[in-house]
Design a protein around this motif. Sequence first.
Motif, short mmCIF file in Angstrom:
data_model
loop_
_atom_site.label_atom_id
_atom_site.label_comp_id
_atom_site.label_asym_id
_atom_site.label_seq_id
_atom_site.Cartn_x
_atom_site.Cartn_y
_atom_site.Cartn_z
N ILE A 294 -9.29 -4.33 -9.79
CA ILE A 294 -7.98 -4.48 -8.95
C ILE A 294 -7.07 -5.55 -8.85
O ILE A 294 -7.15 -5.93 -8.23
CB ILE A 294 -7.88 -3.17 -8.45
CG1 ILE A 294 -8.74 -1.15 -8.76
CG2 ILE A 294 -6.64 -2.83 -7.51
CD1 ILE A 294 -8.82 -1.34 -7.55
N VAL A 295 -5.35 -5.65 -8.98
CA VAL A 295 -5.25 -6.64 -8.89
C VAL A 295 -4.23 -6.44 -7.51
O VAL A 295 -4.08 -7.20 -6.30
CB VAL A 295 -3.73 -7.00 -9.91
CG1 VAL A 295 -3.23 -8.41 -8.84
CG2 VAL A 295 -4.73 -7.35 -11.16
N GLY A 296 -4.04 -5.37 -7.08
CA GLY A 296 -3.47 -5.08 -5.56
C GLY A 296 -2.82 -3.83 -5.90
O GLY A 296 -3.16 -3.10 -6.75
N LEU A 297 -1.75 -3.78 -4.60
CA LEU A 297 -0.25 -2.75 -4.89
C LEU A 297 0.64 -3.04 -4.83
O LEU A 297 1.27 -4.02 -3.95
CB LEU A 297 -0.43 -1.44 -3.25
CG LEU A 297 -1.99 -1.42 -3.27
CD1 LEU A 297 -2.21 -0.98 -2.19
CD2 LEU A 297 -2.28 -0.25 -4.46
N LEU A 298 1.82 -2.51 -5.88
CA LEU A 298 2.78 -2.87 -5.82
C LEU A 298 3.74 -1.41 -5.34
O LEU A 298 3.18 0.09 -5.78
CB LEU A 298 3.54 -3.42 -7.09
CG LEU A 298 3.13 -2.92 -8.20
CD1 LEU A 298 4.45 -2.40 -8.61
CD2 LEU A 298 2.70 -3.63 -10.09
N ASN A 299 5.07 -1.86 -5.01
CA ASN A 299 5.94 -0.72 -4.90
C ASN A 299 7.04 -0.29 -6.16
O ASN A 299 7.75 -1.62 -6.68
CB ASN A 299 7.19 -0.96 -4.12
CG ASN A 299 8.34 -0.66 -3.73
OD1 ASN A 299 8.06 0.87 -4.62
ND2 ASN A 299 8.21 0.11 -2.34
N LEU A 300 7.08 0.42 -6.81
CA LEU A 300 7.69 0.26 -8.47
C LEU A 300 8.41 2.12 -8.86
O LEU A 300 8.17 3.06 -8.03
CB LEU A 300 7.22 0.88 -9.67
CG LEU A 300 7.46 0.83 -10.83
CD1 LEU A 300 8.32 -0.36 -11.30
CD2 LEU A 300 6.88 1.61 -12.06
N ARG A 301 10.11 1.01 -8.23
CA ARG A 301 10.99 2.25 -7.45
C ARG A 301 11.09 3.49 -7.05
O ARG A 301 10.96 4.68 -6.29
CB ARG A 301 11.87 2.51 -9.02
CG ARG A 301 12.29 1.98 -9.64
CD ARG A 301 12.69 2.52 -10.81
NE ARG A 301 11.72 3.18 -11.76
CZ ARG A 301 11.17 2.29 -12.95
NH1 ARG A 301 11.57 1.14 -12.99
NH2 ARG A 301 10.01 3.04 -13.69
N GLY A 302 10.34 2.22 -5.75
CA GLY A 302 9.47 3.67 -4.43
C GLY A 302 8.17 4.89 -4.39
O GLY A 302 7.73 5.35 -3.58
N ARG A 303 7.84 4.31 -5.41
CA ARG A 303 5.99 4.84 -6.16
C ARG A 303 5.41 3.55 -5.79
O ARG A 303 5.30 2.41 -5.93
CB ARG A 303 5.83 5.45 -7.59
CG ARG A 303 6.72 6.19 -7.76
CD ARG A 303 6.47 6.67 -9.30
NE ARG A 303 6.91 5.71 -9.96
CZ ARG A 303 6.45 5.80 -11.03
NH1 ARG A 303 5.42 6.40 -11.68
NH2 ARG A 303 7.06 4.59 -11.60
N ILE A 304 4.77 4.30 -4.89
CA ILE A 304 2.76 2.82 -4.55
C ILE A 304 2.69 2.73 -5.98
O ILE A 304 1.42 3.39 -6.31
CB ILE A 304 2.03 3.28 -3.29
CG1 ILE A 304 3.41 3.00 -2.21
CG2 ILE A 304 1.05 2.77 -3.09
CD1 ILE A 304 3.58 1.66 -1.92
N VAL A 305 1.99 1.89 -6.69
CA VAL A 305 1.11 2.03 -7.72
C VAL A 305 -0.17 1.29 -7.87
O VAL A 305 0.48 -0.06 -7.73
CB VAL A 305 1.93 1.30 -8.71
CG1 VAL A 305 1.78 0.93 -10.22
CG2 VAL A 305 3.56 1.93 -8.77
N THR A 306 -1.04 1.08 -8.06
CA THR A 306 -2.02 0.43 -8.08
C THR A 306 -2.16 -0.30 -9.78
O THR A 306 -2.30 0.04 -10.58
CB THR A 306 -3.64 1.25 -8.53
OG1 THR A 306 -3.96 1.70 -6.85
CG2 THR A 306 -4.99 0.54 -8.13
N ALA A 307 -2.27 -1.67 -9.38
CA ALA A 307 -2.29 -3.27 -10.74
C ALA A 307 -3.94 -2.73 -10.65
O ALA A 307 -4.53 -3.47 -9.97
CB ALA A 307 -1.40 -3.63 -9.96
N ILE A 308 -3.93 -2.28 -12.34
CA ILE A 308 -5.16 -3.31 -12.44
C ILE A 308 -4.65 -3.72 -13.82
O ILE A 308 -4.41 -3.68 -14.61
CB ILE A 308 -5.38 -1.85 -13.11
CG1 ILE A 308 -6.11 -0.76 -12.14
CG2 ILE A 308 -7.07 -2.25 -14.27
CD1 ILE A 308 -6.50 0.40 -12.96
#
Length: 168
Positions: A59-73
Amino acid sequence: MSALSPQDAASATAPGFGNSLDYVTIRVGDQLLGLPIGRVQDVFIANRITVVPRAPDEIVGLLNLRGRIVTAICLRRRLGRSVTLAPDAQGLIELTAIGIDHGGESYALIVDAVGEVVRLDRSTLEPLPVHLDRVWAALATGVHRLADELLVVLDLDAVLDLDLDTAA
């Protein structure tokens, strides 16, 4: 940036395409991999990732994609490969990502590069080679032999099924 138009996504499952399999191709290192097109929602560049303390290495971290919280793997880490991230001239790290939904959650699969969409005949899908690395074999469903290389088809459910209970 969206990877597929609604028409492209619909044609992947439309009648008349029953003998073909459609993939979005990606690269991790020199290896060509295929993601089932019906599972890919977005292709985008991720550059503002919030690191999550004590998260598993994948898990690289979290990001905001057009208002959604997305887990980056990181797919590279998930496949057991080493990772080196180099910032650009402004000190930013821009990562190529594939947007995927899994189990009601949004994920960004960080890859080295995104290729093209390919349509292959279902009859050319072969079982995994017996000598394939065990980590890769656990995350793949089969292979297609192309003219000059092997396309390994990833099982996105297996890739995104992180054992978070043991991460604490």
